[in-house]
Design a protein around this motif. Structure first.
Motif, PDB file in Angstrom:
ATOM      1  N   TYR A   1       0.835  -1.200   0.000  1.00  0.00           N
ATOM      2  CA  TYR A   1       0.000   0.000   0.000  1.00  0.00           C
ATOM      3  C   TYR A   1       0.872   1.254   0.000  1.00  0.00           C
ATOM      4  O   TYR A   1       0.664   2.180  -0.762  1.00  0.00           O
ATOM      5  CB  TYR A   1      -0.904  -0.035   1.221  1.00  0.00           C
ATOM      6  CG  TYR A   1      -1.777   1.173   1.375  1.00  0.00           C
ATOM      7  CD1 TYR A   1      -2.755   1.457   0.431  1.00  0.00           C
ATOM      8  CD2 TYR A   1      -1.627   2.027   2.458  1.00  0.00           C
ATOM      9  CE1 TYR A   1      -3.564   2.561   0.566  1.00  0.00           C
ATOM     10  CE2 TYR A   1      -2.435   3.140   2.600  1.00  0.00           C
ATOM     11  CZ  TYR A   1      -3.398   3.394   1.658  1.00  0.00           C
ATOM     12  OH  TYR A   1      -4.190   4.496   1.788  1.00  0.00           O
ATOM     13  N   TYR A   2       1.888   1.242   0.859  1.00  0.00           N
ATOM     14  CA  TYR A   2       2.767   2.412   0.918  1.00  0.00           C
ATOM     15  C   TYR A   2       3.616   2.524  -0.339  1.00  0.00           C
ATOM     16  O   TYR A   2       3.901   3.618  -0.817  1.00  0.00           O
ATOM     17  CB  TYR A   2       3.649   2.354   2.166  1.00  0.00           C
ATOM     18  CG  TYR A   2       2.852   2.646   3.400  1.00  0.00           C
ATOM     19  CD1 TYR A   2       2.476   3.948   3.723  1.00  0.00           C
ATOM     20  CD2 TYR A   2       2.427   1.620   4.243  1.00  0.00           C
ATOM     21  CE1 TYR A   2       1.710   4.219   4.831  1.00  0.00           C
ATOM     22  CE2 TYR A   2       1.666   1.893   5.360  1.00  0.00           C
ATOM     23  CZ  TYR A   2       1.309   3.183   5.651  1.00  0.00           C
ATOM     24  OH  TYR A   2       0.543   3.472   6.741  1.00  0.00           O
TER      25      TYR A   2
ATOM     26  N   ILE B   1       2.723   1.676  -3.330  1.00  0.00           N
ATOM     27  CA  ILE B   1       1.888   2.231  -4.398  1.00  0.00           C
ATOM     28  C   ILE B   1       1.737   3.734  -4.216  1.00  0.00           C
ATOM     29  O   ILE B   1       1.865   4.516  -5.154  1.00  0.00           O
ATOM     30  CB  ILE B   1       0.515   1.533  -4.413  1.00  0.00           C
ATOM     31  CG1 ILE B   1       0.676   0.086  -4.847  1.00  0.00           C
ATOM     32  CG2 ILE B   1      -0.462   2.263  -5.329  1.00  0.00           C
ATOM     33  CD1 ILE B   1      -0.551  -0.753  -4.663  1.00  0.00           C
ATOM     34  N   ASN B   2       1.488   4.142  -2.978  1.00  0.00           N
ATOM     35  CA  ASN B   2       1.298   5.569  -2.748  1.00  0.00           C
ATOM     36  C   ASN B   2       2.589   6.354  -2.907  1.00  0.00           C
ATOM     37  O   ASN B   2       2.569   7.507  -3.339  1.00  0.00           O
ATOM     38  CB  ASN B   2       0.664   5.814  -1.383  1.00  0.00           C
ATOM     39  CG  ASN B   2      -0.816   5.521  -1.441  1.00  0.00           C
ATOM     40  OD1 ASN B   2      -1.524   6.072  -2.278  1.00  0.00           O
ATOM     41  ND2 ASN B   2      -1.279   4.619  -0.608  1.00  0.00           N
ATOM     42  N   LEU B   3       3.703   5.696  -2.584  1.00  0.00           N
ATOM     43  CA  LEU B   3       4.995   6.340  -2.802  1.00  0.00           C
ATOM     44  C   LEU B   3       5.206   6.567  -4.298  1.00  0.00           C
ATOM     45  O   LEU B   3       5.663   7.631  -4.737  1.00  0.00           O
ATOM     46  CB  LEU B   3       6.100   5.448  -2.228  1.00  0.00           C
ATOM     47  CG  LEU B   3       7.506   6.040  -2.233  1.00  0.00           C
ATOM     48  CD1 LEU B   3       7.581   7.223  -1.290  1.00  0.00           C
ATOM     49  CD2 LEU B   3       8.519   4.987  -1.808  1.00  0.00           C
TER      50      LEU B   3
ATOM     51  N   MET C   1       3.101   9.349  -5.420  1.00  0.00           N
ATOM     52  CA  MET C   1       3.695  10.608  -4.973  1.00  0.00           C
ATOM     53  C   MET C   1       4.788  11.053  -5.931  1.00  0.00           C
ATOM     54  O   MET C   1       4.821  12.203  -6.371  1.00  0.00           O
ATOM     55  CB  MET C   1       4.306  10.443  -3.585  1.00  0.00           C
ATOM     56  CG  MET C   1       3.361  10.766  -2.468  1.00  0.00           C
ATOM     57  SD  MET C   1       4.166  10.453  -0.892  1.00  0.00           S
ATOM     58  CE  MET C   1       2.704  10.185   0.101  1.00  0.00           C
TER      59      MET C   1
ATOM     60  N   VAL D   1       2.919  15.812  -2.765  1.00  0.00           N
ATOM     61  CA  VAL D   1       2.990  14.791  -1.718  1.00  0.00           C
ATOM     62  C   VAL D   1       1.750  14.868  -0.830  1.00  0.00           C
ATOM     63  O   VAL D   1       1.098  13.865  -0.534  1.00  0.00           O
ATOM     64  CB  VAL D   1       4.271  14.981  -0.876  1.00  0.00           C
ATOM     65  CG1 VAL D   1       4.231  14.116   0.372  1.00  0.00           C
ATOM     66  CG2 VAL D   1       5.497  14.654  -1.712  1.00  0.00           C
TER      67      VAL D   1
END
Lengths: 322, 293, 395
Positions: free
Chosen positions: A37-38, A40-42, A45, A262
């Motif tokens: 999850y992180y 993907i979001n990274l 971003m 971000v």
């Protein structure tokens, strides 16, 4: 001498910080500590930072209101996928050709439209962005509206990190060069800068093409991470999203664009759990920020701490302006 | 020939709706130089007010239209007061972002309150009659849309040309500072502009409801964008320009679908827009203002 | 000013730290309460609740939530209650991917949704990597469950709806055999792979049967004015018009076609199935129109009647095809959970692949080796606003 030495210390520490940030995240990923999850979001971003910083060159520094950024992103995404997935060439070729193609699209669109001013330019770029989308919808080679599915995942952390840093470095250095001063002068007063002997068309087109190229880079990364691209993804609402990041961060502030990109990515992710009110909150935040801080979070200032100073800014007088 | 005439009729009805929405865009732009992206969503609000007036209160179509126009006039004024007025002296791009925010807010508030599904406009509100003229089919709703659009435009033209308010509006759009010196209340004039523009959008919303039978919270996005293009086509800020732009847009789309490839309809519409901008950036009716140093 | 910068710097540092901290927490969760120790079975509902296709997603969500409630009321499954976790994917593929990853962090046993083939594709890599099954209620593109490059079935992706070839072929057969159509015009939803896919297979079968396609026209989602293309079609005077698309566009399209004096039969697909068809287009306009479907909301089957009643009671609206498919997605998952005997995603996947003769409200279905449901298709005719079964075709 002291000055030169300081400069090297600064550059050294910047490299050190970037390197350690890179290694830290790389370690977290390989050690399995950074869950998907992180990750993907990274990725989102980084892609959003690339898009926002590249648009901020056009909108923020050059002062040319463009609403067609998603169109360049689409060109980059489609071209890179054709190169890698359909012609089976390496990712780096895909990225380079994607950037060139998006830059070329920027040139073709920029040369005629950049004569226009203000809102008219905004409308023309919006229209071009939509034309790119409709055209893609009608090309059977890329599956029309269904888009291309099953794109190999090639966007890895090293690529992303390298791409993001490169985007920021190129644009910051451009802005701080003599070209940059010419570009900013166009924003401040186009007629005056023309009188000073600046070829405004040339610089506007230059900024537009470079911005478009990096949007193409963002598109290539996007396509090779999210498995599918389709024309609908790159509609005018996507352009608005990118514009929102730039304006929220502050026109003419690269750090502002980065922070806003971000922040908005994180906000979008955080609001996933509140489907009913998600977009309402997003809209409210937009309106409230604009009412209370119309110049954006950073205004046209850069966030420059001693260590980070050189990366982002040389234009900023040391606190003298306040 | 028969088919061509039919296409013209199709284009005129579609164009009438675009023209009404475009008028609001153009008025607001003319007076505060803001591209009010929320305008299409005001149309949506108007359509829903009309819908509820018809279904819950059981009024007839004209009352529903009036109700929608009044509600949206108030709505438009409120939006201007709350969201746009604080930004009047900041950059235009900040105002643009606010407009996008307001647009999203209206859309998703409507989804939150009413659900995303479409609602069906009651047929009984406007019983359908078809007139056949030698193979042409003209519906009473074609006539209704066209006539009400023209009547509303005439009223608007009257207000702007002959009333004091209209004069004030023209004065403010020409030179805000000078208007203040002449004793015109700028705030009041801008509020009135928003009220009139929003009321026209609401009327268009009810017409869309009657014409296409359904309303939904996201219905304003596409017509909003098209009407905006129409406004630019005619010369943004110029009232007759918006009307002509709307009709041109409607006819153009119809002709592309009818005689070309319907898939390129939007591309052609935008392409023409770009051409117009490049040849005559101020639009069909715009006057080229020389650059002032 | 200096302190202001320090504060800003601090915020950034905190942000980076929070990413680091967050991931630590996330992975702990995965290890912590795995498998059967939890007292609920979590089901992810990853659907489009905002953005372009919010109405599809919302209806499917409503159907899925209704199914979960009914099952819980009846005592749950495997002695546990189901817990539906809803997330919005904004009708964008990258959001769908992010949402899937978030849901997997919540230990879901399966994911229902998203609705469109594109959004399912976005979600696919995450589901495959984590070995958690995805049940797509309405993604019709053939390559959703099968990788079209390798021809391999995607292990963890299932669907409960028809695929494009089946329906397109069915309607082409019907047009030739039952309506004696010699030529036809295709007017399809060109903004979705659904409309385009159906049109492609219709054309293929129809021309193989000796028919002629006179013209192909297209509309896009959210179009409301179809008269220009319809006027053109009227001039061609076809025997049959095929209109694959969703009811939001098709209903006004049919109405406008009839208003322009086009009286020939028109045909469509399961996207037509909605009570709005009748209320928008009107009884008269719909006469002489046919569509392929797996069920009819006016079906007399007690199961269907019960579903429609329960749905109306809970949501105060009629269910459309999306709602029915969302409901069936949950039901088929529950059946597989029972077959598997434990709430484990991999075992559940195996059980899903073996589903035979599952009695859903969208028909009796078995999952084939490509993870598509094999179910009977029907051709439904509108007669004065009533859906009447015209032909039933077993696969």
């Amino acid at each position: 001498m002291q000055k030169v030495k300081n400069k090297w210390i600064k550059i050294g520490s910047e490299v050190l910080i970037l390197a350690s940030l890179f290694t830290l995240v790389q370690y977290l990923i390989t050690a399995g500590l950074l869950n998907q999850y992180y990750q993907i979001n990274l990725t989102s971003m980084c892609i959003n930072v690339i898009l926002a910083v590249s648009l901020s060159l056009i909108n923020g520094f050059t002062g040319q209101l463009s609403l067609g950024h998603a169109g360049f992103m689409a060109v980059g995404a489609y071209v890179s996928v054709i190169i890698t997935n359909m012609l089976d060439l390496p990712f780096i070729v895909g990225i380079l050709v994607a950037c060139l193609a998006a830059g070329l699209a920027g040139f073709i669109i920029g040369v005629p439209t950049l004569r226009l001013k203000g809102d008219y330019l905004a409308i023309a770029t919006l229209a071009f962005g939509e034309i790119i989308r409709v055209t893609l919808q009608n090309i059977d080679y890329v599956n029309g509206p269904a888009g291309i599915m099953g794109i190999t995942k090639l966007t890895t952390w090293p690529w992303l990190f390298g791409g993001t840093v490169l985007t920021v470095l190129v644009i910051v250095n451009l802005v701080n060069s003599s070209y940059g001063r010419a570009i900013v002068s166009i924003r401040e007063d186009e007629i005056a800068s023309e009188l000073m002997g600046i070829n405004t068309t040339k610089y506007k087109v230059l900024a537009f093409v470079i911005g478009a190229m990096f949007a193409g880079l963002g598109g290539a990364f996007y396509a090779h991470y999210f498995y599918i691209i389709k024309p609908e993804t790159f509609n005018f609402l996507k352009s608005f999203d990118i514009l929102v990041m730039v304006v929220l961060g502050g026109l003419g502030s690269t750090t502002g664009a980065i922070i806003a990109a971000v922040f908005i990515t994180a906000l979008t992710a955080a609001l996933q759990s509140f489907p009913a009110i998600r977009m309402i909150l997003y809209a409210l935040i937009l309106v409230i920020v604009m009412i209370y801080r119309p110049q954006g979070l950073m205004g046209n200032k850069e966030l420059s701490i001693k260590i980070f100073g050189r990366i982002w800014s040389g234009r900023n007088e040391p606190d003298g302006n306040k | 020939m028969l088919e061509f005439t039919q296409q013209i009729i199709n284009g005129l009805s579609l164009g009438a709706i675009y023209a009404l929405i475009a008028l609001g865009y153009t008025m607001v732009y003319g007076i505060i130089k803001l591209i009010n992206f929320a305008h299409g969503d005001i149309m949506m609000v108007g359509a829903f007010v009309g819908y509820f007036s018809l279904t819950l209160l059981g009024t007839n179509i004209f009352v529903a239209m009036l109700a929608a126009m009044l509600t949206c006039a108030v709505f438009g004024v409120l939006i201007e007061k709350i969201a746009y007025r604080p930004l009047r002296n900041s950059t235009r791009i900040a105002a643009l972002i606010t407009a996008i925010g307001v647009s999203l807010f209206l859309e998703y508030m409507a989804i939150f309150l009413l659900g995303p599904s479409q609602k069906v406009f009651p047929d009984s509100a406007f019983p359908l009659k078809a007139y056949t003229l030698g193979g042409l089919s003209i519906l009473n709703k074609d006539v209704f849309v066209f006539v009400s659009a023209v009547v509303l435009m005439l009223i608007l033209q009257y207000i702007i040309k002959w009333t004091k308010t209209g004069k004030a509006m023209r004065a403010v759009s020409l030179d805000r500072e000078a208007a203040v010196l002449m004793g015109i209340s700028v705030d009041k004039t801008i509020s009135i502009t928003f009220a009139i523009g929003s009321a026209l959008a609401a009327a268009a919303g009810v017409m869309v409801g009657v014409y296409y039978n359904t309303v939904n919270p996201l219905m304003g996005i596409i017509p909003g964008l098209k009407a905006f293009v129409a406004a630019v086509l005619g010369g943004i800020g110029i009232i007759p320009g918006a009307m002509v732009g709307g009709f041109v847009m409607g006819l153009l789309e119809t002709m592309v679908s009818g005689y070309g490839n319907s898939l390129y309809r939007d591309a052609v519409a935008f392409g023409v827009l770009i051409l117009i901008l490049l040849i005559k950036p101020s639009g069909i009716f715009g006057e080229d203002t020389g650059e002032k140093v | 000013m200096k302190s202001g910068k320090k504060v800003a710097m601090l915020v950034i540092m905190l942000f980076i730290l929070s990413i680091a901290a967050g991931c630590g927490g996330g992975s702990q969760e995965t290890g912590g309460n795995a498998g059967d120790k939890a007292d609920t079975i979590n089901v992810g509902i990853n659907v489009e609740l905002s953005g372009g296709v919010a109405s599809y997603g919302t209806n499917a969500r409503d159907g899925a939530v209704l199914a979960i409630e009914e099952i819980n009321k009846a005592g749950g499954v495997l002695d546990k209650q189901l817990k539906g976790i809803e997330r919005d994917c904004k009708s964008i593929a990258d959001e769908a991917m992010s949402v899937s990853a978030a849901l997997i962090g919540e230990n879901i046993v399966a994911q229902i949704g998203p609705l469109t083939s594109g959004d399912v594709a976005g979600s696919t890599p995450v589901m495959m990597e984590n070995k958690v099954p995805l049940i797509a209620p309405a993604a019709t593109a053939a390559n959703v469950t099968v990788d079209d490059k390798t021809g391999k079935t995607r292990d963890y992706i299932f669907r409960v709806c028809f695929i494009d070839p089946f329906q397109g072929t069915l309607m082409a057969q019907f047009a030739t055999d039952n309506l004696q159509a010699k030529n036809a015009v295709i007017y399809c939803d060109n903004s979705s792979d659904y409309g385009k896919g159906l049109a492609e297979y219709f054309e293929k079968t129809f021309t193989e049967n000796g028919g002629v396609i006179l013209a192909k026209e297209g509309f896009v989602k959210d179009d409301r004015d179809f008269r220009a293309a319809l006027t053109k079609i009227k001039g061609l005077n076809p025997d049959f018009i095929y209109v694959p698309g969703y009811y939001q566009e098709v209903a006004p399209l049919i109405k406008q076609a009839r208003e322009l004096g086009i009286t020939v039969p028109m045909g469509g697909c399961d996207g037509w199935d909605s009570p709005d068809m009748v209320s928008v287009a009107g009884n008269e306009a719909l006469n002489n129109t046919y569509f392929t479907n797996h069920y009819s909301s006016q079906d007399k089957d007690p199961k269907v009647v019960k579903f429609v009643e329960a749905f109306k009671a809970k949501y105060n609206k009629e269910p459309d095809a999306f709602a029915a498919l969302g409901y069936d997605s949950v039901q088929i998952m529950v059946q597989a959970l029972k077959d598997a005997g434990e709430a484990d995603p991999v075992k559940l996947t195996e059980a899903l692949a073996k589903i035979k003769d599952f009695e859903g409200i969208t028909g009796k279905m078995s999952i084939d080796e490509q993870h598509n449901p094999v179910k009977a298709g029907v051709v439904i005719e509108f007669k004065d606003g009533k859906q009447v079964m015209n032909t039933r075709i077993q696969p």
